[in-house]
Scaffold this active site. Structure first.
Site, short mmCIF file in Angstrom:
data_model
loop_
_atom_site.label_atom_id
_atom_site.label_comp_id
_atom_site.label_asym_id
_atom_site.label_seq_id
_atom_site.Cartn_x
_atom_site.Cartn_y
_atom_site.Cartn_z
N ASN A 11 0.81 -1.02 0.04
CA ASN A 11 -0.13 0.07 -0.09
C ASN A 11 0.93 1.14 -0.01
OD1 ASN A 11 -1.83 1.98 0.58
ND2 ASN A 11 -2.33 1.15 2.62
N LYS A 13 0.09 4.44 -0.11
CA LYS A 13 -0.53 5.29 0.51
C LYS A 13 -0.14 6.60 -0.48
CE LYS A 13 -0.13 3.12 4.95
NZ LYS A 13 0.18 3.20 6.28
N HIS A 97 -9.28 0.87 5.09
CA HIS A 97 -7.98 1.27 5.78
C HIS A 97 -8.39 2.08 7.15
CE1 HIS A 97 -3.70 2.33 6.65
NE2 HIS A 97 -3.61 1.16 5.86
N GLU A 99 -6.34 4.41 8.10
CA GLU A 99 -6.15 5.92 7.91
C GLU A 99 -7.52 6.55 7.38
OE1 GLU A 99 -2.49 5.21 5.68
OE2 GLU A 99 -1.80 4.63 7.75
N GLU A 169 -4.96 -5.13 10.40
CA GLU A 169 -3.78 -4.04 10.76
C GLU A 169 -4.00 -3.42 12.20
OE1 GLU A 169 -1.99 -2.86 6.60
OE2 GLU A 169 -3.80 -1.59 7.04
N GLY A 175 2.97 1.97 11.01
CA GLY A 175 4.01 2.97 10.75
C GLY A 175 5.01 3.56 11.87
N SER A 215 4.14 -2.50 10.04
CA SER A 215 5.60 -2.63 10.30
C SER A 215 6.03 -3.93 9.65
CB SER A 215 5.98 -2.34 11.67
OG SER A 215 5.52 -0.99 11.92
P1 13P Z 1 3.40 0.23 7.58
O1 13P Z 1 4.03 -1.10 6.92
O2 13P Z 1 4.25 1.35 7.17
O3 13P Z 1 3.27 -0.02 9.16
O4 13P Z 1 1.92 0.34 7.08
C1 13P Z 1 0.88 -0.78 7.21
C2 13P Z 1 -0.36 -0.38 6.40
O5 13P Z 1 -0.92 0.70 6.97
C3 13P Z 1 -0.50 -0.88 5.30
O6 13P Z 1 -1.49 -0.49 4.83
#
Ligand code: 13P
Length: 251
Positions: A11, A13, A97, A99, A169, A175, A215
């Site tokens: 992803n 983002k 997601h 976010e 997740e 992150g 992560s």
């Molecule tokens: P990270 O791998 O940067 O922690 O992000 C995970 C994520 O949100 C994938 O959709």
């Protein structure tokens, strides 16, 4: 254990301009050329979907979007429909997601509508679920996931969900560099599978792929994939560099 094909997704983002996305996609395509025992997908920003689709044509990398709107078309400024995604060459779409839930007001109800729109157009939905740090601290992990999975999939028929992928997740691991331990992740994955089993029966539950996200890196993918209910990964930060993501995909 069921024979579920591993699925490793990146992803991206809100990272990469069109030329940057094309370059990364071409490199990744070269790195994972011929890999057939793992499904590999990248989800660039909307603006780069079409050129990335061209860049990966003929290779093994699949294309996904990061979001979708549930109407076919209309006066919905800034939104993107399933038909539009399909026209770029997308086969998959990430839905709900954390976010999107956290910053853009998405709820289990909107997630449900988006999954319905994806399925109607034969886009493969990747439904994201996960608890926040507070919810985990308050021992609400299972109840939060129970609700997210049940509401997200409410009123679907078994047949609708054959292609569905779920991504677990934990919000506190995104992150942050904090990964859930493999045991923590396995426990939740097994729980999510049991919720799917209770709602839709064991054939769907045993066949559905549940990805872990938060992560994920080359250094922890092998350990995660060794767990019986972890069928893949949804990778954020570490998917931006094709070399690193290639290592994860070929764990
Ligand atoms: P990270 O791998 O940067 O922690 O992000 C995970 C994520 O949100 C994938 O959709």
């Amino acid at each position: 254990m069921e024979n579920r094909k591993p699925f490793i997704a990146g992803n991206w983002k809100m990272f990469k301009t069109c030329p940057e996305a094309v370059e990364a996609a071409e490199n990744l395509s070269r790195i994972v050329e011929g890999v057939s025992d793992v499904d590999i997908m990248i989800a660039p920003p909307f603006t780069a979907l079409s050129p990335v689709s061209e860049a990966i044509q003929g290779g093994v990398v699949k294309l996904g979007a990061q979001n979708i709107f549930w109407e076919d078309e209309g006066a919905y400024t800034g939104e993107i429909s399933a038909k539009m995604l399909l026209s770029t060459g997308c086969s998959h779409v990430i839905i709900g997601h954390s976010e999107r839930r956290q910053y853009f007001g998405e709820t289990d109800e909107t997630v449900n509508k988006k999954i319905r729109a994806a399925i109607k157009s034969e886009l493969i939905p990747v439904m994201c679920v996960g608890e926040t740090e507070n919810e985990r601290d308050e021992d609400k992990t299972f109840s939060v996931l129970d609700k997210q999975v049940k509401k997200g999939l409410e009123d679907f028929l078994l047949d609708d969900l054959k292609s569905l992928i779920i991504a677990y997740e934990p919000v506190w691991a995104i992150g942050t560099g904090k990964t859930a331990t493999t045991d923590q992740a396995q426990e939740v994955h097994s729980y999510i599978r049991s919720v799917v089993r209770d709602s839709f029966g064991s054939t769907l539950a045993e066949g559905i792929r549940i990805l872990y996200g938060g992560s994920v890196k080359p250094g922890n993918i092998e350990e995660l994939m060794a767990m019986p209910d972890i069928d893949g990964a949804l990778v954020g930060g570490a998917s931006l560099d094709p070399e690193t993501f290639g290592k994860i995909a070929m764990y």
